[in-house]
Design a protein around this motif. Structure first.
Motif, PDB file in Angstrom:
ATOM      1  N   TYR A  30       0.828  -1.199   0.000  1.00 29.40           N
ATOM      2  CA  TYR A  30       0.000   0.000   0.000  1.00 29.40           C
ATOM      3  C   TYR A  30       0.865   1.253   0.000  1.00 29.40           C
ATOM      4  O   TYR A  30       1.801   1.381   0.788  1.00 29.40           O
ATOM      5  N   ASP A  31       0.516   2.197  -0.876  1.00 28.31           N
ATOM      6  CA  ASP A  31       1.199   3.490  -0.965  1.00 28.31           C
ATOM      7  C   ASP A  31       0.316   4.550  -0.298  1.00 28.31           C
ATOM      8  O   ASP A  31      -0.848   4.729  -0.665  1.00 28.31           O
ATOM      9  N   PHE A  32       0.871   5.264   0.676  1.00 32.85           N
ATOM     10  CA  PHE A  32       0.104   6.246   1.445  1.00 32.85           C
ATOM     11  C   PHE A  32      -0.048   7.598   0.755  1.00 32.85           C
ATOM     12  O   PHE A  32      -0.667   8.500   1.305  1.00 32.85           O
ATOM     13  N   GLY A  33       0.521   7.751  -0.436  1.00 36.92           N
ATOM     14  CA  GLY A  33       0.533   9.064  -1.080  1.00 36.92           C
ATOM     15  C   GLY A  33      -0.842   9.674  -1.255  1.00 36.92           C
ATOM     16  O   GLY A  33      -1.061  10.854  -0.948  1.00 36.92           O
ATOM     17  N   ASN A  39      -4.279  15.736   3.515  1.00 35.97           N
ATOM     18  CA  ASN A  39      -3.849  16.628   4.595  1.00 35.97           C
ATOM     19  C   ASN A  39      -4.561  16.378   5.917  1.00 35.97           C
ATOM     20  O   ASN A  39      -4.782  17.296   6.706  1.00 35.97           O
ATOM     21  N   GLY A  40      -4.917  15.123   6.195  1.00 40.03           N
ATOM     22  CA  GLY A  40      -5.444  14.797   7.505  1.00 40.03           C
ATOM     23  C   GLY A  40      -4.316  14.613   8.505  1.00 40.03           C
ATOM     24  O   GLY A  40      -3.159  14.406   8.130  1.00 40.03           O
ATOM     25  N   ASP A 178       2.063  20.685  14.647  1.00 38.78           N
ATOM     26  CA  ASP A 178       1.426  20.229  13.415  1.00 38.78           C
ATOM     27  C   ASP A 178       2.433  19.617  12.433  1.00 38.78           C
ATOM     28  O   ASP A 178       2.337  19.811  11.233  1.00 38.78           O
ATOM     29  N   ARG A 179       3.390  18.864  12.947  1.00 45.88           N
ATOM     30  CA  ARG A 179       4.376  18.213  12.087  1.00 45.88           C
ATOM     31  C   ARG A 179       4.170  16.700  12.017  1.00 45.88           C
ATOM     32  O   ARG A 179       4.732  16.038  11.153  1.00 45.88           O
ATOM     33  N   THR A 180       3.363  16.155  12.922  1.00 44.92           N
ATOM     34  CA  THR A 180       3.237  14.706  13.060  1.00 44.92           C
ATOM     35  C   THR A 180       1.931  14.222  12.460  1.00 44.92           C
ATOM     36  O   THR A 180       0.870  14.812  12.706  1.00 44.92           O
ATOM     37  N   ARG A 181       2.007  13.137  11.697  1.00 42.32           N
ATOM     38  CA  ARG A 181       0.822  12.504  11.133  1.00 42.32           C
ATOM     39  C   ARG A 181       0.703  11.096  11.706  1.00 42.32           C
ATOM     40  O   ARG A 181       1.688  10.371  11.810  1.00 42.32           O
ATOM     41  N   VAL A 182      -0.528  10.716  12.069  1.00 39.47           N
ATOM     42  CA  VAL A 182      -0.781   9.398  12.626  1.00 39.47           C
ATOM     43  C   VAL A 182      -1.314   8.493  11.523  1.00 39.47           C
ATOM     44  O   VAL A 182      -2.261   8.856  10.817  1.00 39.47           O
ATOM     45  N   LEU A 183      -0.708   7.312  11.380  1.00 38.14           N
ATOM     46  CA  LEU A 183      -1.159   6.309  10.420  1.00 38.14           C
ATOM     47  C   LEU A 183      -1.755   5.154  11.210  1.00 38.14           C
ATOM     48  O   LEU A 183      -1.037   4.433  11.895  1.00 38.14           O
ATOM     49  N   GLY A 212     -14.208  15.905  11.560  1.00 35.56           N
ATOM     50  CA  GLY A 212     -13.488  16.967  12.267  1.00 35.56           C
ATOM     51  C   GLY A 212     -12.818  17.947  11.329  1.00 35.56           C
ATOM     52  O   GLY A 212     -11.653  18.298  11.519  1.00 35.56           O
ATOM     53  N   ASP A 213     -13.564  18.402  10.304  1.00 38.53           N
ATOM     54  CA  ASP A 213     -13.023  19.370   9.347  1.00 38.53           C
ATOM     55  C   ASP A 213     -11.740  18.859   8.689  1.00 38.53           C
ATOM     56  O   ASP A 213     -10.800  19.618   8.451  1.00 38.53           O
ATOM     57  N   GLY A 214     -11.703  17.559   8.414  1.00 35.82           N
ATOM     58  CA  GLY A 214     -10.565  16.966   7.720  1.00 35.82           C
ATOM     59  C   GLY A 214      -9.432  16.535   8.623  1.00 35.82           C
ATOM     60  O   GLY A 214      -8.405  16.049   8.128  1.00 35.82           O
ATOM     61  N   PHE A 215      -9.581  16.697   9.943  1.00 37.21           N
ATOM     62  CA  PHE A 215      -8.525  16.268  10.866  1.00 37.21           C
ATOM     63  C   PHE A 215      -8.367  14.748  10.812  1.00 37.21           C
ATOM     64  O   PHE A 215      -7.261  14.220  10.881  1.00 37.21           O
ATOM     65  N   VAL A 216      -9.508  14.042  10.698  1.00 38.03           N
ATOM     66  CA  VAL A 216      -9.503  12.581  10.581  1.00 38.03           C
ATOM     67  C   VAL A 216      -9.902  12.204   9.159  1.00 38.03           C
ATOM     68  O   VAL A 216     -10.921  12.682   8.649  1.00 38.03           O
ATOM     69  N   VAL A 217      -9.094  11.368   8.533  1.00 36.05           N
ATOM     70  CA  VAL A 217      -9.421  10.826   7.211  1.00 36.05           C
ATOM     71  C   VAL A 217      -9.315   9.312   7.291  1.00 36.05           C
ATOM     72  O   VAL A 217      -8.293   8.773   7.711  1.00 36.05           O
TER      73      VAL A 217
END
Length: 356
Positions: A30-33, A39-40, A178-183, A212-217
């Motif tokens: 799987y590619d996360f791109g 931008n979640g 706002d630098r960290t993304r959770v997978l 949440g206005d795109g916070f969660v995808v």
């Protein structure tokens, strides 16, 4: 401490499944791109078993470390689940033939071949103990991988207030930068999980669901071609013939509990009875003839407000527990099949209370 050098001359190929689930062969990952381009901050990937979610996440953090100097956290629910991390790089090290990788204690490390110094670029953390780490600094962490966030039935239990625990750990890592993304990675096991319930996520036919206005995808990976290829294997044919329910979620990415059992519209003549507030949100309870109806939509009529959230009692509410008469009555109606729900998730939400 173990280390890995590349051994596979034919590494898997990345894919981003399109609307038809197109991908090339059984070794795809799987590619996360596509997901991250939305931008979640919380990025959930729910895909069929073996579609390559964890492999793709590992490859991403290795690439980010070597090319950008970024760090990652690999998160599991309990410390006992960390026993397998000693082989974390065993399946993916060949992707970088000029480097060696190892797990040293609770850290992931790499070095270029011929170099003497190992570089730490990852940390293995159990969410159950993460609250004790609020003073720990992770200034270079840009990815948190939470693997198997949906529990396989009969394996382990969710943590108390788990969603809050995850958000608290995210805040500890990110420090409002706002630098960290959770997978968040999982198979389609059950919609009865605290994240879907808390954030109102359900597999409604869309590939991407945002909250949440795109916070969660959340992406429900469409892997039609992958599923077709799995069915051609002996194990795939065995599952289809002997365990159709297991095949549905492990091959087709379908939730076994996402059904329309007891899902029905409230009749026009139904009478509103109470508003019941749970930690995950409020529901209205109605009655009509010999049936009861639970709805997410709240009536404008003033009704008694009951709070089943024991950590938060608000003005005008009365706190209730399992032993109160109203809860015993509703639980009895539920267990005798006399309750109806506006969605499978509403049913799941009350199931968590009435069958606890």
């Amino acid at each position: 401490t173990e280390q890995w050098a590349p051994t596979d001359p034919h590494p898997p190929q990345a894919f981003s499944p399109d609307a038809n689930g197109n991908s090339s062969d059984m070794s795809d990952y799987y590619d996360f791109g596509n997901l991250l381009s939305r931008n979640g901050v919380i990025n959930m990937v729910v895909g069929a078993r073996g579609v390559g979610k964890t492999y793709g996440a590992k490859l991403m953090v290795m690439k980010n470390a070597i090319e950008k100097g970024e760090d990652f956290v690999y998160l599991r629910r309990y410390k006992t689940e960390m026993r397998t991390t000693q082989t974390f790089f065993a399946d993916v090290a060949h992707e970088y033939p000029r480097h060696n990788f190892r797990v040293n204690g609770g850290e992931a490390q790499y070095k270029e071949k011929g170099a003497k110094k190992w570089v730490t670029f990852g940390y293995f953390v159990a969410l159950s103990t993460a609250q004790k780490m609020k003073s720990v600094s992770y200034p270079k962490v840009t990815r948190i991988i939470y693997d198997e966030f949906i529990i396989e039935k009969g394996y382990v239990r969710y943590l108390p207030a788990e969603v809050d625990a995850l958000l608290s750990f995210y805040s500890t890592v990110d420090r409002w930068q706002d630098r960290t993304r959770v997978l968040m990675l999982a198979n389609a096991v059950s919609i009865d999980n605290p994240y879907f319930i808390k954030w109102g996520i359900e597999p409604c036919g869309k590939e991407f669901v945002t909250r949440g206005d795109g916070f969660v995808v959340c992406q429900f990976v469409n892997s039609t071609n992958f599923s077709s290829r799995v069915r051609e294997t002996r194990f795939g044919r065995f599952l289809e013939s002997m365990d159709p329910v297991g095949a549905a979620y492990s091959i087709d990415n379908r939730f076994a509990d996402y059904t329309n059992v007891w899902v029905d519209d409230k009749p026009a003549g139904a009478t509103p009875v109470i508003i019941l507030r749970l930690p995950e949100g409020s529901l209205s309870i109605w009655t009509h003839k010999d049936l009861w109806y639970a709805q997410k939509r709240l009536p404008k009529t003033e009704l008694p407000r009951l709070a089943f959230d024991h950590n938060d009692l608000r003005e005008g509410e009365v706190q209730v527990s399992y032993s109160d008469k109203i809860m015993i009555m509703l639980r009895t109606q539920f267990r005798h099949g006399r309750m109806r729900f506006d969605s499978p998730q509403t049913r799941t939400l009350l199931k968590g209370i009435f069958l606890k």
